[in-house]
Design a protein around this motif. Sequence first.
Motif, PDB file in Angstrom:
ATOM      1  N   VAL A 107     -33.873 -27.886  -0.828  1.00 48.17           N
ATOM      2  CA  VAL A 107     -34.638 -28.905  -1.539  1.00 48.17           C
ATOM      3  C   VAL A 107     -36.116 -28.667  -1.252  1.00 48.17           C
ATOM      4  N   LEU A 108     -36.906 -28.426  -2.306  1.00 42.30           N
ATOM      5  CA  LEU A 108     -38.338 -28.195  -2.177  1.00 42.30           C
ATOM      6  C   LEU A 108     -39.096 -29.183  -3.046  1.00 42.30           C
ATOM      7  N   LYS A 109     -40.280 -29.564  -2.611  1.00 40.12           N
ATOM      8  CA  LYS A 109     -41.104 -30.488  -3.373  1.00 40.12           C
ATOM      9  C   LYS A 109     -41.712 -29.773  -4.579  1.00 40.12           C
ATOM     10  N   GLU A 110     -41.956 -30.552  -5.632  1.00 38.42           N
ATOM     11  CA  GLU A 110     -42.406 -29.992  -6.909  1.00 38.42           C
ATOM     12  C   GLU A 110     -43.725 -29.240  -6.753  1.00 38.42           C
ATOM     13  N   ASN A 111     -44.679 -29.806  -6.037  1.00 36.53           N
ATOM     14  CA  ASN A 111     -45.984 -29.148  -5.899  1.00 36.53           C
ATOM     15  C   ASN A 111     -45.868 -27.851  -5.113  1.00 36.53           C
ATOM     16  N   ASP A 112     -44.982 -27.807  -4.110  1.00 34.34           N
ATOM     17  CA  ASP A 112     -44.801 -26.584  -3.331  1.00 34.34           C
ATOM     18  C   ASP A 112     -44.297 -25.452  -4.214  1.00 34.34           C
ATOM     19  N   VAL A 113     -43.393 -25.773  -5.128  1.00 37.18           N
ATOM     20  CA  VAL A 113     -42.873 -24.761  -6.042  1.00 37.18           C
ATOM     21  C   VAL A 113     -43.979 -24.235  -6.948  1.00 37.18           C
ATOM     22  N   LYS A 114     -44.868 -25.118  -7.414  1.00 36.68           N
ATOM     23  CA  LYS A 114     -45.974 -24.675  -8.279  1.00 36.68           C
ATOM     24  C   LYS A 114     -46.909 -23.743  -7.527  1.00 36.68           C
ATOM     25  N   VAL A 115     -47.184 -24.049  -6.268  1.00 38.04           N
ATOM     26  CA  VAL A 115     -48.069 -23.190  -5.472  1.00 38.04           C
ATOM     27  C   VAL A 115     -47.437 -21.818  -5.273  1.00 38.04           C
ATOM     28  N   ILE A 116     -46.163 -21.787  -4.886  1.00 32.58           N
ATOM     29  CA  ILE A 116     -45.476 -20.513  -4.655  1.00 32.58           C
ATOM     30  C   ILE A 116     -45.433 -19.690  -5.932  1.00 32.58           C
ATOM     31  N   THR A 117     -45.137 -20.339  -7.059  1.00 37.60           N
ATOM     32  CA  THR A 117     -45.086 -19.622  -8.337  1.00 37.60           C
ATOM     33  C   THR A 117     -46.435 -19.039  -8.704  1.00 37.60           C
ATOM     34  N   ASP A 118     -47.506 -19.813  -8.534  1.00 42.05           N
ATOM     35  CA  ASP A 118     -48.835 -19.324  -8.866  1.00 42.05           C
ATOM     36  C   ASP A 118     -49.215 -18.131  -8.005  1.00 42.05           C
ATOM     37  N   LEU A 119     -48.872 -18.169  -6.712  1.00 40.33           N
ATOM     38  CA  LEU A 119     -49.162 -17.041  -5.825  1.00 40.33           C
ATOM     39  C   LEU A 119     -48.361 -15.812  -6.224  1.00 40.33           C
ATOM     40  N   MET A 120     -47.100 -16.004  -6.611  1.00 39.06           N
ATOM     41  CA  MET A 120     -46.272 -14.876  -7.030  1.00 39.06           C
ATOM     42  C   MET A 120     -46.804 -14.233  -8.304  1.00 39.06           C
ATOM     43  N   MET A 121     -47.472 -15.019  -9.155  1.00 38.78           N
ATOM     44  CA  MET A 121     -48.017 -14.504 -10.414  1.00 38.78           C
ATOM     45  C   MET A 121     -49.415 -13.906 -10.234  1.00 38.78           C
ATOM     46  N   GLY A 122     -49.892 -13.821  -8.989  1.00 40.53           N
ATOM     47  CA  GLY A 122     -51.199 -13.228  -8.739  1.00 40.53           C
ATOM     48  C   GLY A 122     -52.330 -14.219  -8.696  1.00 40.53           C
ATOM     49  N   GLY A 123     -52.049 -15.516  -8.772  1.00 45.58           N
ATOM     50  CA  GLY A 123     -53.092 -16.528  -8.699  1.00 45.58           C
ATOM     51  C   GLY A 123     -53.482 -16.841  -7.272  1.00 45.58           C
TER      52      GLY A 123
END
Length: 388
Positions: A107-123
Motif C-alpha cells: 500500500v503506497l500513498k498517491e503522492n509517493d507514486v506520482k513522485v516515483i513515476t516522475d523520477l522514473m520518467m527522467g523528471g
Amino acid sequence: MGDGVLSQEEINALLAGGVPDAPADTSGSGGGGELTSEEIDTIGEVANISMGSAATSLFALVNIKVEISTPVVTETNWDELASNYTDKCVVVRIGYTKGIDGSNVLVLKENDVKVITDLMMGGDGTNTDGEITELHLSAISEAMNQMMGASATSLSSMLGMMVDISPPNATLTDLAAVSGGEIDSFLENNFVRIAFKMEIGDLVDSEMMQLYPISLAKEMCGAVQNTMETDSKSTVDDAASPPPAAEAAPPPAPEAAPQASPPPAAPQMDPNMMQGQPMMAQPYYAPQPQINVQPAQFTPFGPNFSAQFAQENIDLILDVPLEVTVELGRTNKTIQDILDFAPGTIIELNKIAGEPIDVLVNGKYVAKGEVVVIEESFGVRITEIIKD
C-alpha cells in the motif's frame, strides 16, 4: 496495583505464593494474537533484509538515494487498517508462484507514486499535479516488480528455497470504500501489517505498508527456523569430523637439498650386479635452472612526445564514422501533451525563424549553420565553428 496500593486479590495471591493473572495483551505485538513474539521478531528481520534489497533496486530506477527504515510488525484487520487512510492509495498485489504459498499486498500513498513515476520518467520528482493515470500505475507496477524481485532473491537465501513472484497488479483504491476481500481473500481475516518509513531524497518522507496473511508469515518463520537448524547441524558435523589428513597421513617428503650445493649424482650400478637382482629406484633431483633477473629499462619520453604521437597516428582514425546531427530547436512537453499528439499537431520550438541552427557531432555542439536546398534535398551551410 496502578496506584501503588495492593488490592485484596493481590494480597491473597502473594500470601498463597503466586501472583494474580495478568490481563491478556491484545495490542498486536505478539501477545494475545496468532503470532508469537518470536515469530513477530523473525518476520521483522526477514522484512528488514528483503526490503533492504528492494531499496537498492528502487535507487537504480530513480537515481536518488532511497532509505527504508526498520519495519514495525503488527497484527491487524481491514477495518482498523482502512480507518487510518482518508485519501485514495495505490494498492499493489503480488503473488508468490514458487517456494512459498500465498501473496502479499503493498500500500503506497498517491503522492509517493506520482513522485516515483516522475523520477522514473527522467523528471525531478516535482511533477505531481493531476490524477493518477494508467501510466502511473504501469510505472509503479514495474518499480514494484523490480523491488519485490530483489526481495524474493533475498528470501530465497534466508528460507533455503527458490522463491519467485507473479507480475504485480496495481490499482488506485479508496480503502475506506471497499472491503479487504475485494483486494485479496486473506484480508477478510486478521493479517500481518509491516510498516516501513520510506525516504526518497528530500522528495518523499512517507510510510509504505506490506500486508501478509498470517499463514504465510508462519510458513516463512518455519522455513527460517529449518534453515538455521540445518546450518547449525552442518557446522557441528564439520567440527566433529576428523580432517582427511588424520585418516591416512602421506609419507614424509624427502628433505630438499640446499640450493647452494649441487644435487648429488645418482650412483652408477654395475650391469653385472643387476643380473638376477631387483633394481632399486634411486631418487632423482632435477637441477634448478639459473634465472637471469635484471631491472626493467624504460626509454624516457621527449618533451613533444604526445604531440608527435597524435600527429603520426591521426591517420589511423580518419575513416571512423561519426554521427552528424542538425538540430532545429528543442522544447519540453509533459507526458500528457505527448499522448495528445495527432497528425497536424504543431510543436513550437525554442528557435526563432531564420536563427542559425545547431550542428552536433556525436552529440557535441561543434558549429552553427543555415538551411539550404540542394537539388530538392535539404542541406546545411556552416556559418560558424564553435571552439571550446
